[in-house]
Design an enzyme around this catalytic site. Structure first.
Site, PDB file in Angstrom:
ATOM      1  N   TYR A   1       3.195 -19.794  -3.268  1.00 39.29           N
ATOM      2  CA  TYR A   1       3.923 -18.758  -3.989  1.00 39.29           C
ATOM      3  C   TYR A   1       4.199 -17.565  -3.058  1.00 39.29           C
ATOM      4  CZ  TYR A   1       2.752 -21.791  -7.846  1.00 39.29           C
ATOM      5  OH  TYR A   1       2.616 -22.903  -8.646  1.00 39.29           O
TER       6      TYR A   1
ATOM      7  N   GLY B   1     -12.457 -28.971  -6.640  1.00 36.45           N
ATOM      8  CA  GLY B   1     -13.305 -30.149  -6.641  1.00 36.45           C
ATOM      9  C   GLY B   1     -14.776 -29.910  -6.437  1.00 36.45           C
TER      10      GLY B   1
END
Length: 391
Positions: A191, A316
């Site tokens: 972004y 994760g």
């Protein structure tokens, strides 16, 4: 697949002080775009229910979903904003309810840069073009809610980046009025902020591009403006130096040089925390048969640089791994994303030794669209059950 919870998690569940803020544990809820702000960009009662559910589960800190700082098109429709009074008032209800549950909440400030689209409803309503550091389009992309599912377009290079910095500053003013405890600058995932740092998306030849120092200038100046509103221990940043997602990533030597410099300078600002995203195959993309991510070990590469700001690790992380990393002082807190989608009470499950089942219904992940019924919007959002016993 389940995240195991076989170890004693006393370190993960221990308190953490960040300046004046006291986290009851080191389990952090990641920013999670869910696209439920229907019919437009204003948080609603369903969003309130979602955040209260997660706050009741007892995380040390909730990071809001990405909040658009301007009326900008998005890869997902119905994302929330914080540029007008109606949005601020709606967020006040959420922050007040989260605080009533004894939980802290930061606003993640988000500008899409080149990953928005001129045909997205909010972009069209803004009357503005798609802005980025340079007129370079990202490869790939798929705007599922726009007819024909177009990909990314070539953005308009912003003439004066200070205009964007002022927009971030105003969003921090609005976030403070809305009752947030602090803000997280979204500096990753391809972004706008990430686009200024990365030389593949920033090819400017003025003082905002070129050298590592110039490419870091936009981000550092933005952080300083946010600190002028909230104070240093209430401002943080999320980074993804691995790249990949949204066509980001420099050669490894340039990646290390850029992030070594930027992180060392950001750390001098004594931030609330620096959140590092590590490699996840789920966030990588393939171009011409080659993975886009620049894989390297996040902790080995950047942990030694961070001396003043707490380090949060995302992507994760399992409870057992988080326990080991916190115990060995490699990180200060662990950020969990997907587990919080299917479990409103992640910390309680960890404390009870209940495995975290991260099987997500991806069909409901980003919402059914603005014309959906309340029942359809709840599905995969607020209908996941809380744990009642140890399995």
């Amino acid at each position: 697949m389940a995240n195991t919870t076989t170890a004693n998690h006393s370190a993960l569940l221990s308190p953490l002080a960040i300046g004046p803020l006291k986290m009851p544990n080191r389990v952090v809820m990641s920013a999670l775009t869910r696209s439920r702000c229907v019919p437009t960009n204003v948080p609603n009662d369903l969003n309130l229910e979602y955040y209260v559910q997660r706050a009741r589960g007892g995380p040390g800190l909730i990071i809001s979903e990405g909040i658009l700082i301007v009326q900008q098109g998005t890869e997902w429709q119905n994302a929330p904003g914080i540029w007008n009074k109606e949005q601020v008032e709606a967020w006040k209800k959420i922050t007040s309810a989260v605080h009533a549950e004894g939980c802290l909440i930061f606003a993640q400030l988000w500008h899409l840069g080149r990953t928005s689209h001129p045909d997205a409803p909010e972009q069209k309503a803004s009357g503005e073009p798609v802005f980025a550091p340079s007129a370079i389009s990202a490869r790939g992309g798929k705007f599922r809610f726009i007819p024909g599912m177009p990909g990314y377009v070539t953005p308009t290079a912003i003439d004066d980046p200070r205009v964007l910095i002022e927009q971030f500053k105003q969003s921090a003013i609005n976030a403070k009025e809305a009752g947030f405890d602090g803000v997280e600058l979204h500096g990753g995932s391809g972004y706008l902020v990430h686009q200024f740092l990365d030389s593949t998306s920033n090819v400017r030849t003025d003082s905002w591009g070129g050298s590592v120092e110039n490419r870091s200038r936009f981000v550092l100046d933005t952080l300083k403006e946010l600190i002028s509103i909230f104070g240093n221990k209430r401002v943080s940043i999320k980074l993804s130096p691995i790249g990949g997602y949204n066509d980001m990533g420099m050669p490894i030597e340039e990646t290390l040089n850029t992030y070594n410099y930027f992180i060392s300078e950001a750390d001098k600002l004594d931030l609330a925390y620096i959140c590092m995203m590590r490699y996840l195959p789920f966030l990588d993309v393939i171009y011409d048969g080659v993975p886009r991510a620049i894989q390297h070990d996040t902790l080995t590469s950047y942990r030694p640089i961070i001396q003043r700001s707490p380090l949060f690790l995302n992507c994760g992380v399992t409870p057992d791994e988080a326990e080991a990393l916190i115990s060995s002082k490699q990180i200060d807190a662990a950020v969990f994303g997907m587990p919080f989608i299917s479990h409103p009470d992640v910390p309680k499950r960890i404390a009870m030794g209940i495995p975290l089942d991260t099987q997500i219904d991806f069909a409901t992940l980003y919402g059914p669209g603005p014309q959906a019924s309340l029942e359809e919007l709840r599905k995969g959002y607020t209908d996941y059950p809380e744990a009642t016993h140890k399995s």
